[in-house]
Scaffold this motif. Structure first.
Motif, PDB file in Angstrom:
ATOM      1  N   TRP A  53     -11.594  10.039 -15.675  1.00 52.72           N
ATOM      2  CA  TRP A  53     -11.130  11.082 -14.770  1.00 52.72           C
ATOM      3  C   TRP A  53     -11.199  12.406 -15.521  1.00 52.72           C
ATOM      4  CZ3 TRP A  53      -9.533   9.924  -9.727  1.00 52.72           C
ATOM      5  CH2 TRP A  53      -9.410   8.550  -9.438  1.00 52.72           C
ATOM      6  N   LEU A  54     -11.995  13.340 -15.016  1.00 50.39           N
ATOM      7  CA  LEU A  54     -12.181  14.632 -15.662  1.00 50.39           C
ATOM      8  C   LEU A  54     -11.077  15.594 -15.219  1.00 50.39           C
ATOM      9  CD1 LEU A  54     -16.039  15.118 -15.094  1.00 50.39           C
ATOM     10  CD2 LEU A  54     -14.902  13.952 -17.003  1.00 50.39           C
ATOM     11  N   VAL A  55     -10.475  16.277 -16.178  1.00 51.18           N
ATOM     12  CA  VAL A  55      -9.425  17.254 -15.876  1.00 51.18           C
ATOM     13  C   VAL A  55      -9.872  18.602 -16.443  1.00 51.18           C
ATOM     14  CG1 VAL A  55      -6.995  17.866 -16.189  1.00 51.18           C
ATOM     15  CG2 VAL A  55      -7.661  15.459 -15.968  1.00 51.18           C
ATOM     16  N   PRO A  56     -10.244  19.576 -15.567  1.00 50.05           N
ATOM     17  CA  PRO A  56     -10.874  20.804 -16.058  1.00 50.05           C
ATOM     18  C   PRO A  56      -9.985  22.049 -16.125  1.00 50.05           C
ATOM     19  CG  PRO A  56     -11.415  20.501 -13.739  1.00 50.05           C
ATOM     20  CD  PRO A  56     -10.488  19.382 -14.121  1.00 50.05           C
ATOM     21  N   HIS A  57      -8.771  22.007 -15.551  1.00 49.63           N
ATOM     22  CA  HIS A  57      -7.946  23.215 -15.470  1.00 49.63           C
ATOM     23  C   HIS A  57      -6.976  23.313 -16.647  1.00 49.63           C
ATOM     24  CE1 HIS A  57      -9.023  24.651 -11.367  1.00 49.63           C
ATOM     25  NE2 HIS A  57      -9.397  23.398 -11.230  1.00 49.63           N
ATOM     26  N   HIS A  58      -6.755  24.521 -17.132  1.00 53.58           N
ATOM     27  CA  HIS A  58      -5.922  24.765 -18.302  1.00 53.58           C
ATOM     28  C   HIS A  58      -4.505  24.224 -18.112  1.00 53.58           C
ATOM     29  CE1 HIS A  58      -3.430  26.994 -21.201  1.00 53.58           C
ATOM     30  NE2 HIS A  58      -4.532  27.220 -21.895  1.00 53.58           N
ATOM     31  N   ALA A  59      -3.876  24.529 -16.981  1.00 52.93           N
ATOM     32  CA  ALA A  59      -2.486  24.103 -16.769  1.00 52.93           C
ATOM     33  C   ALA A  59      -2.359  22.588 -16.811  1.00 52.93           C
ATOM     34  CB  ALA A  59      -1.976  24.643 -15.429  1.00 52.93           C
ATOM     35  N   ASP A  60      -3.304  21.878 -16.209  1.00 56.28           N
ATOM     36  CA  ASP A  60      -3.247  20.414 -16.186  1.00 56.28           C
ATOM     37  C   ASP A  60      -3.539  19.825 -17.562  1.00 56.28           C
ATOM     38  OD1 ASP A  60      -2.648  20.262 -13.440  1.00 56.28           O
ATOM     39  OD2 ASP A  60      -4.778  20.467 -12.931  1.00 56.28           O
ATOM     40  N   VAL A  61      -4.552  20.347 -18.251  1.00 58.62           N
ATOM     41  CA  VAL A  61      -4.873  19.858 -19.597  1.00 58.62           C
ATOM     42  C   VAL A  61      -3.672  20.045 -20.508  1.00 58.62           C
ATOM     43  CG1 VAL A  61      -6.312  20.224 -21.636  1.00 58.62           C
ATOM     44  CG2 VAL A  61      -7.366  20.199 -19.367  1.00 58.62           C
ATOM     45  N   SER A  62      -3.081  21.230 -20.470  1.00 57.30           N
ATOM     46  CA  SER A  62      -1.930  21.532 -21.319  1.00 57.30           C
ATOM     47  C   SER A  62      -0.758  20.609 -21.005  1.00 57.30           C
ATOM     48  CB  SER A  62      -1.523  22.999 -21.119  1.00 57.30           C
ATOM     49  OG  SER A  62      -0.450  23.337 -21.966  1.00 57.30           O
ATOM     50  N   ALA A  63      -0.497  20.380 -19.727  1.00 57.19           N
ATOM     51  CA  ALA A  63       0.624  19.519 -19.339  1.00 57.19           C
ATOM     52  C   ALA A  63       0.384  18.065 -19.725  1.00 57.19           C
ATOM     53  CB  ALA A  63       0.865  19.629 -17.830  1.00 57.19           C
ATOM     54  N   LEU A  64      -0.836  17.567 -19.520  1.00 56.19           N
ATOM     55  CA  LEU A  64      -1.122  16.161 -19.808  1.00 56.19           C
ATOM     56  C   LEU A  64      -1.140  15.867 -21.304  1.00 56.19           C
ATOM     57  CD1 LEU A  64      -3.791  15.350 -17.069  1.00 56.19           C
ATOM     58  CD2 LEU A  64      -1.377  14.694 -17.118  1.00 56.19           C
ATOM     59  N   LEU A  65      -1.478  16.855 -22.128  1.00 59.79           N
ATOM     60  CA  LEU A  65      -1.402  16.662 -23.577  1.00 59.79           C
ATOM     61  C   LEU A  65       0.032  16.378 -24.023  1.00 59.79           C
ATOM     62  CD1 LEU A  65      -3.828  19.452 -24.835  1.00 59.79           C
ATOM     63  CD2 LEU A  65      -4.133  16.985 -25.168  1.00 59.79           C
ATOM     64  N   ARG A  66       0.996  16.820 -23.220  1.00 58.66           N
ATOM     65  CA  ARG A  66       2.417  16.652 -23.557  1.00 58.66           C
ATOM     66  C   ARG A  66       3.074  15.518 -22.771  1.00 58.66           C
ATOM     67  NH1 ARG A  66       0.992  22.074 -23.725  1.00 58.66           N
ATOM     68  NH2 ARG A  66       1.866  23.284 -25.454  1.00 58.66           N
ATOM     69  N   ASP A  67       2.328  14.881 -21.884  1.00 57.91           N
ATOM     70  CA  ASP A  67       2.878  13.869 -20.983  1.00 57.91           C
ATOM     71  C   ASP A  67       2.870  12.508 -21.680  1.00 57.91           C
ATOM     72  OD1 ASP A  67       3.340  12.014 -18.860  1.00 57.91           O
ATOM     73  OD2 ASP A  67       2.606  13.501 -17.415  1.00 57.91           O
ATOM     74  N   ARG A  68       4.049  11.923 -21.870  1.00 53.86           N
ATOM     75  CA  ARG A  68       4.149  10.668 -22.613  1.00 53.86           C
ATOM     76  C   ARG A  68       3.724   9.456 -21.778  1.00 53.86           C
ATOM     77  NH1 ARG A  68       2.587  11.034 -26.186  1.00 53.86           N
ATOM     78  NH2 ARG A  68       3.571   9.297 -27.255  1.00 53.86           N
ATOM     79  N   ARG A  69       3.350   9.681 -20.527  1.00 56.71           N
ATOM     80  CA  ARG A  69       2.760   8.587 -19.743  1.00 56.71           C
ATOM     81  C   ARG A  69       1.299   8.373 -20.126  1.00 56.71           C
ATOM     82  NH1 ARG A  69       4.005  10.687 -13.851  1.00 56.71           N
ATOM     83  NH2 ARG A  69       3.388  12.598 -14.942  1.00 56.71           N
TER      84      ARG A  69
END
Length: 406
Positions: free
Chosen positions: A42-58
């Motif tokens: 699953w490709l994630v291209p937006h800054h806000a989503d990339v930044s949030a998912l890098l911190r998401d412990r799921r």
């Protein structure tokens, strides 16, 4: 499902590798998450989503702390690749808490702001010496003459690797890092396995020597920490040393040559930098953003997540597109323009969350040191020929950068 025929994103297309940023714009316009069948990601291209998912412990760099391969719906790696995976999977980049926390706590002592600041005179002197050699020769390959030897020497010095052995490090690293590309071919895997075996054997001997005769280096420090009760297996020591060498120079090497190639293509910005060396710190940040050395970072989905109304199930793999995030117009004004004075620059080239690059402060010192030395000693540095880009997508760099000093 999206395939290579209906997406501009194609990591095996030389045209895409040469300039992926227009394709990223098309991806961002398409949505916040896009299923990409060729790599089952699953490709994630937006800054806000990339930044949030890098911190998401799921999400995690590994799933093995919670699931077996079959339980997670994944095929185990081939047995012949085992030496690479043993080496890779015991480094903190591919571990999750509590093992990640334990190892990072030990290693972070070598990368405190005070420790890194103490390295600054050594880094600056070495950068100046390398650039002086380039100037004496009237020019050369910026990649092999300056960009590679500087960070390799610094991290080898920190690890306590003797100078006579350092020539082996870059080839081993390059072969191992080939496995971080998307769906690497079998010959790449074979080189990575061979390098993993050889590098591991070398480090076992080095660890044995440091047990007999400790020094002031990081390997000796890890041995001492183990002996004092902070449990670190020999494999964890080996994997940590390899990770620090690979991560400690790969991004810096590519950021250096990508950066200078960008400067040569933007002569107004190069002229501004030559006129005002105080721009160097912001130039380092902008060049890391403008042509990101690590284009993609992968995460496993440990528990179902929902993004923009789409459920990404447990067992899936997410591809966080750093290069796209760093060109997101929602965060960066006129992102396709190189602006060395850019003040607001929250790029994510060093990742985020618990896997934020531990060596980022050192990388910044190295990049600033080589740039300053080149501006001072070679103020008329010029490109000799347009460089060739490496065919890699994930780790973005050049095969060389021929320059003359004027």
């Amino acid at each position: 499902m999206a395939g290579p025929t209906d997406l501009a994103f194609d990591p095996w297309d030389p045209a895409f590798v040469a300039d992926p940023y227009p394709a990223y714009a098309a991806l961002r316009a398409r949505g916040r998450v896009i299923r990409y069948e060729p790599t089952d990601q699953w490709l994630v291209p937006h800054h806000a989503d990339v930044s949030a998912l890098l911190r998401d412990r799921r999400l995690g760099r590994s799933y093995r702390h919670r699931f077996g391969h079959e339980e997670f719906g994944r095929t185990p790696p081939p047995p012949e690749h085992e030496p690479f995976h043993t080496l890779n999977d015991h480094g903190m980049l591919d571990l999750e808490p509590p093992d990640h926390t334990r190892i990072r706590r030990l290693v972070s002592k070598a990368f405190t702001p005070r420790t890194v600041e103490r390295l600054k005179p050594y880094v600056e002197a070495l950068a100046d010496e390398l650039v002086a050699g380039l100037v004496r020769d009237g020019g050369g390959d910026l990649l092999t003459d300056v960009a590679e030897p500087l960070p390799v020497a610094v991290i080898a010095e920190m690890l306590g690797i003797p100078e006579a052995d350092r020539g082996q490090l870059r080839p081993w690293s390059a072969d191992i890092c080939g496995m971080y590309e998307l769906d690497p071919p079998e010959e790449t895997a074979a080189r990575a396995v061979r390098a993993s075996v050889e590098f591991s054997a070398y480090l076992r001997e080095l660890i044995a020597a440091r047990r007999e005769e400790p020094g002031e280096d990081l390997v000796s420090g890890l041995i001492a920490a183990h002996d004092e009760g902070d449990r670190l297996t020999e494999q964890e020591m080996i994997s940590t040393a390899v990770l620090l060498l690979n991560a400690g120079h790969e991004a810096t090497v590519n950021a250096t040559v990508n950066g200078w190639w960008a400067l040569f293509r933007n002569p107004d910005q190069l002229a501004a930098l030559r006129a005002d060396h105080s721009l160097v710190p912001s130039a380092v940040e902008e060049l890391m953003r403008y042509d990101t050395p690590l284009q993609l970072f992968e995460r496993w989905v440990l528990d179902d997540i929902e993004l923009d109304g789409t459920t990404i199930p447990r067992g899936a793999e997410v591809a966080l597109l750093f290069g796209s995030a760093n060109h997101d117009p929602a965060v960066f004004a006129d992102p396709g323009r190189l602006d060395l004075a850019r003040a607001d620059n929250p790029h994510i080239s060093f990742s985020a969350g618990i896997h934020y690059c531990i060596g980022a402060p050192l990388a910044r010192i190295e990049l600033a040191a080589s740039m300053t030395a080149l501006l001072r000693r070679a103020p008329a540095l010029a490109l000799v020929a347009e460089p060739e880009r490496k065919p890699n997508f994930v780790i973005r760099g050049l095969s060389g950068l021929r320059v003359e000093v004027g």
